[in-house]
Write a protein that holds these residues in place. Structure first.
Motif, short mmCIF file in Angstrom:
data_model
loop_
_atom_site.label_atom_id
_atom_site.label_comp_id
_atom_site.label_asym_id
_atom_site.label_seq_id
_atom_site.Cartn_x
_atom_site.Cartn_y
_atom_site.Cartn_z
N THR A 168 22.52 -25.00 -20.12
CA THR A 168 22.09 -26.22 -20.79
C THR A 168 21.02 -25.94 -21.85
O THR A 168 20.44 -26.85 -22.41
CB THR A 168 21.52 -27.22 -19.76
N ASN A 169 20.79 -24.65 -22.13
CA ASN A 169 19.76 -24.28 -23.11
C ASN A 169 20.29 -24.43 -24.53
O ASN A 169 21.40 -24.90 -24.75
CB ASN A 169 19.25 -22.87 -22.83
N SER A 170 19.51 -23.97 -25.50
CA SER A 170 19.85 -24.19 -26.91
C SER A 170 20.99 -23.28 -27.39
O SER A 170 21.28 -22.25 -26.78
CB SER A 170 18.62 -23.92 -27.78
N CYS A 203 20.64 -21.55 -29.93
CA CYS A 203 19.95 -20.34 -30.40
C CYS A 203 20.16 -19.15 -29.46
O CYS A 203 20.31 -18.01 -29.90
CB CYS A 203 18.45 -20.59 -30.51
N PRO A 240 18.54 -25.35 -32.57
CA PRO A 240 17.43 -25.32 -31.61
C PRO A 240 17.36 -26.55 -30.69
O PRO A 240 16.71 -26.48 -29.64
CB PRO A 240 16.19 -25.28 -32.52
N VAL A 241 17.98 -27.66 -31.08
CA VAL A 241 17.94 -28.84 -30.20
C VAL A 241 19.30 -29.13 -29.58
O VAL A 241 19.47 -30.13 -28.89
CB VAL A 241 17.44 -30.11 -30.95
N MET A 283 20.24 -30.35 -26.16
CA MET A 283 20.01 -29.37 -25.11
C MET A 283 19.07 -29.97 -24.07
O MET A 283 18.64 -31.11 -24.20
CB MET A 283 19.49 -28.05 -25.69
N GLU A 284 18.75 -29.17 -23.04
CA GLU A 284 18.03 -29.71 -21.87
C GLU A 284 16.67 -30.32 -22.21
O GLU A 284 16.29 -31.34 -21.65
CB GLU A 284 17.87 -28.61 -20.82
N THR A 285 15.91 -29.69 -23.11
CA THR A 285 14.58 -30.20 -23.46
C THR A 285 14.46 -30.23 -24.99
O THR A 285 13.76 -29.41 -25.57
CB THR A 285 13.47 -29.31 -22.86
N ASN A 303 13.33 -30.81 -28.61
CA ASN A 303 12.15 -31.26 -29.36
C ASN A 303 12.64 -31.63 -30.76
O ASN A 303 12.45 -30.89 -31.73
CB ASN A 303 11.10 -30.16 -29.40
N SER A 306 9.96 -32.10 -33.76
CA SER A 306 9.41 -30.88 -34.36
C SER A 306 10.43 -30.26 -35.32
O SER A 306 10.10 -29.86 -36.43
CB SER A 306 9.03 -29.87 -33.27
N LEU A 307 11.68 -30.19 -34.87
CA LEU A 307 12.72 -29.60 -35.73
C LEU A 307 12.91 -30.45 -36.99
O LEU A 307 13.01 -29.91 -38.10
CB LEU A 307 14.04 -29.48 -34.97
N TRP A 360 10.24 -29.83 -39.48
CA TRP A 360 10.41 -28.56 -40.18
C TRP A 360 11.51 -28.68 -41.23
O TRP A 360 11.41 -28.17 -42.35
CB TRP A 360 10.75 -27.45 -39.17
N ARG A 388 3.99 -30.28 -28.57
CA ARG A 388 4.58 -31.08 -29.64
C ARG A 388 5.41 -30.22 -30.61
O ARG A 388 6.34 -30.70 -31.22
CB ARG A 388 3.48 -31.81 -30.42
N ARG A 389 5.05 -28.96 -30.73
CA ARG A 389 5.65 -28.14 -31.77
C ARG A 389 6.78 -27.21 -31.30
O ARG A 389 7.78 -27.03 -32.00
CB ARG A 389 4.54 -27.30 -32.40
N LEU A 447 10.00 -25.62 -29.74
CA LEU A 447 11.34 -26.17 -29.55
C LEU A 447 11.94 -25.76 -28.20
O LEU A 447 13.02 -26.23 -27.85
CB LEU A 447 12.26 -25.69 -30.67
N THR A 448 11.29 -24.88 -27.47
CA THR A 448 11.84 -24.27 -26.25
C THR A 448 13.26 -23.74 -26.47
O THR A 448 14.10 -23.76 -25.58
CB THR A 448 11.86 -25.24 -25.03
N CYS A 449 13.50 -23.26 -27.70
CA CYS A 449 14.84 -22.77 -28.06
C CYS A 449 15.07 -21.35 -27.57
O CYS A 449 16.20 -20.88 -27.56
CB CYS A 449 15.02 -22.85 -29.56
N ASN A 487 14.19 -18.54 -29.01
CA ASN A 487 14.37 -17.52 -30.04
C ASN A 487 13.34 -16.39 -29.94
O ASN A 487 13.68 -15.22 -30.12
CB ASN A 487 14.29 -18.15 -31.43
N VAL A 536 10.41 -22.86 -36.16
CA VAL A 536 9.37 -23.71 -36.71
C VAL A 536 8.06 -22.93 -36.94
O VAL A 536 6.99 -23.52 -37.06
CB VAL A 536 9.12 -24.98 -35.85
#
Lengths: 260, 381
Positions: free
Chosen positions: A162-164, A166, A188-189, A212-214, A216, A219-220, A223, B265-266, B268-270, B272, B358
């Motif tokens: 369930t992750n990104s 990426c 990333p999301v 994805m699971e968490t 954000n 933030s994305l 950017w 807040r910043r 992404l827990t992606c 990478n 990011v």
């Protein structure tokens, strides 16, 4: 040999692409048929066996009063109910109607809209009945579908991350296109599962698998704004195949077309 | 090590011999090459495969390939890949099992069929990263057979850095830019007017033997000086810094620092950063079965402390918040790693800074945590 489990495939509002993934399994399809009785799959066979069914794969979203009732019947006949695809798990691309007045479209498209019985919203199956497992994607990945069927047959949890996206990009060695080219990317999301196809061909992820699971998302999006993406484009990015998916819905709602 | 009587000079036009000798000895040469707008690692058999005349600009969340004004073959800094993809592959089968009659089970361990690798163009920071992963995977108590097997057979050919990217900070971590041993052969690329050559320093019996197979001449004092100047220039270009002398205690004191909220807040827990990191070693194992249930396989895949599944135990994930996951990663990398392995988990390569979508910069985060303490002291005082 023990009695083979009975499989049913159900279609709600959808394009059929996800259930076709099952037929697309080709090499593995015969093995599937060896271990499962395909009891109700009109796309594949006219022979329909009565329920109850051990495993129901449900494609599509709920968009009509009729379907809203029908899903209850499907649930009551199914021991295990798995939803497949963005329509069934998040309302699909037809959930774009949720942001408008569907009656206006009916008046434009149909000569006699009074014959049409439709709901104002397109909603995921899980909004209506308990769902045992949701398989994401637009369309779903056939290998993941096989994994889910396989896990069901062997009584184990499916290996579906369930992750990104990426993580999949990095595992296949794709250099991040957002970092190397500044290409806006939903990876990333976005929920993994496709194998990170688009970035491997220099296209930003479209978010076909939903959040994805968490995620954000803010933030994305912030950017991507800095990369020069307009608010209009940002809204479009979050409102595609998973527009009604809660995280994408929330982020998409933050940007208006008035900023174009 | 430099300046020993074995220090030699290999002319640019003789560099192909390095590849030829390596291939003739049964190695798969892997090294830098240009692909998809980045300098990545892949199989390289010819000098022409190297990123000749290419370099890049790196900054937080940004990497842009660009042309150099010269024909340097190694005139770049680390890109998206690290050597771990060869020694600790993203996905590897550990074993498979087949059901036999009477409910028996035959288990077969997975065999590694890869030929030994020759890593060409290992930077000093990455050499240290290999040593960090050695401590993890080649711990005598529980060595990883795949990693240990490949690492033991691999040839490590270092190329010292002649320049630094904006994201580099090896000088803070004492990991570069010059490699000080632990390699088979170290090269320093020199471009001086029309002269283009490599200073070669063997560091192991394999390295000496390799050098013997390549046309070379003895280096003179001017060559040695040129090599020193080259890495000195790289060191001088480094702009990022982590004050590491007390970083462990600093982070241990700051579990509740408000910076973690900013990262909530910043970030992404992606994941990478962890995938790009040359020392991150976390993995998960997955069991797969076929439709018959008669054949099962266990696979190991890269995983990350940024995923929810990674810290999932009965009842849920131990680190459900973003701040808790970023904090876990940063504190492990710079602090708890020291307690665990007696060395830092960070080698200052800067990949996590460049490849964060990011642009989160750990050197900046450490600096801000430190600054917040000073501000607090000032307030209290």
């Amino acid at each position: 040999m023990a009695k083979k489990p009975k499989l049913a495939v159900w279609k709600f509002a959808s394009c059929d692409g996800c259930q076709l993934s099952l037929l697309d399994c080709e090499d593995e399809l015969l093995a599937v048929a060896d271990h499962i009785t395909i009891a109700n799959f009109p796309e594949a066979s006219r022979a329909v066996l009565d329920g109850p069914y051990d495993l129901s794969l449900v494609e599509g979203s709920i968009t009509t009063p009729h379907d809203r009732d029908r899903i209850q019947q499907v649930r009551s006949q199914s021991k295990c109910l798995v939803t497949i695809g963005a329509c069934a798990t998040a309302g699909g691309i037809q959930a774009l109607r949720n942001f408008t007045d569907v009656r206006e479209y009916m008046d434009i498209v149909y000569a006699s809209p009074e014959y049409i019985s439709v709901l104002q919203t397109s909603t995921p199956i899980a909004d209506h009945v308990p769902v045992d497992f949701e398989l994401r994607g637009c369309p779903i990945n056939k290998n993941q579908l096989l994994e889910v069927i396989n896990a069901f047959l062997n009584g184990r949890r499916p290996n579906v991350s369930t992750n990104s996206v990426c993580v999949e990009c990095k595992k296949r060695g794709t250099a991040c296109i957002m970092v190397t080219h500044g290409t806006p990317c939903m990876g990333p999301v976005t929920h993994a599962g496709c194998g990170a196809i688009c970035p491997a061909y220099n296209r930003g992820c479209y978010g076909c698998y939903g959040a994805m699971e968490t995620p954000n998302t803010s933030s994305l999006a912030g950017w991507m704004r800095d990369l020069g993406v307009s608010d209009y484009e940002l809204q479009r990015m979050f409102r595609t195949y998973n527009a009604e998916e809660p995280a994408f819905r929330q982020e998409g709602d933050r940007y208006g077309p008035e900023d174009t | 090590m430099i300046g020993t009587d074995q220090t030699s000079v290999i002319e640019r036009e003789d560099l192909q011999s390095l590849f030829d000798v390596v291939i003739a000895r049964g190695y798969v040469p892997v090294g830098p090459t240009v692909r998809d707008g980045a300098i990545v690692f892949d199989e390289v058999c010819r000098v022409e495969d190297l990123p000749g005349g290419w370099t890049e600009d790196q900054d937080a969340g940004s990497y842009r390939l660009k042309r150099r004004h010269d024909t340097a073959l190694f005139g770049y800094n680390n890109g998206p890949h690290s050597w771990k993809k060869y020694l600790f592959p993203p996905r590897a089968k550990l074993w498979e099992a087949v059901k036999t009659e009477n409910n028996g089970l035959t288990v077969r361990e997975a065999e590694d069929t890869k030929r030994p690798f020759a890593f060409i163009g290992v930077r000093s920071c990455d050499l240290h990263a290999l040593q960090v992963q050695d401590a993890v995977f080649m711990n005598p108590k529980h060595p990883d057979p795949l990693y240990a097997g490949r690492r033991g057979k691999a040839l490590v050919i270092v190329v010292n850095c002649g320049q630094a990217a904006k994201t580099c900070f090896c000088t803070s971590m004492n990991t570069g830019p010059r490699a000080e041993g632990g390699y088979d052969l170290a090269l320093t690329e020199i471009l001086d007017g029309d002269d283009h050559y490599f200073i070669a320093e063997p560091g192991s019996p394999d390295g000496y033997s390799l050098l013997a197979g390549i046309p070379h001449r003895e280096a003179d004092s001017a060559d040695v000086l040129a090599a020193q100047e080259c890495t000195k220039r790289a060191a001088e270009q480094i702009g990022r810094k982590i004050e590491i002398s007390d970083v462990k205690d600093l982070l241990y004191r700051n579990y509740d620092n408000e910076r973690w909220d900013a990262l909530e807040r910043r970030c992404l827990t992606c994941a990478n950063c962890t995938m790009a990191c040359p020392t991150c070693f976390c993995s998960k194992v997955e069991d797969v079965t076929d439709l018959t249930g008669g054949h099962a396989e266990r696979w190991r895949e890269w995983d990350s402390c940024f995923t929810m599944d990674f810290s999932y135990i009965h009842g849920g994930s131990v680190r459900p918040t973003t701040r808790s996951r970023y904090r876990q990663w940063l504190i492990h990398k710079l602090a708890t790693w020291l307690d665990q392995f007696g060395m830092s988990g960070c080698v200052g390569c800067g990949r996590c800074i460049t490849w964060c979508p990011v642009g989160i910069d750990l050197t900046e985060e450490v600096r801000l945590i430190r600054a917040s303490e000073k501000d607090k002291e000032a307030d209290d005082g």
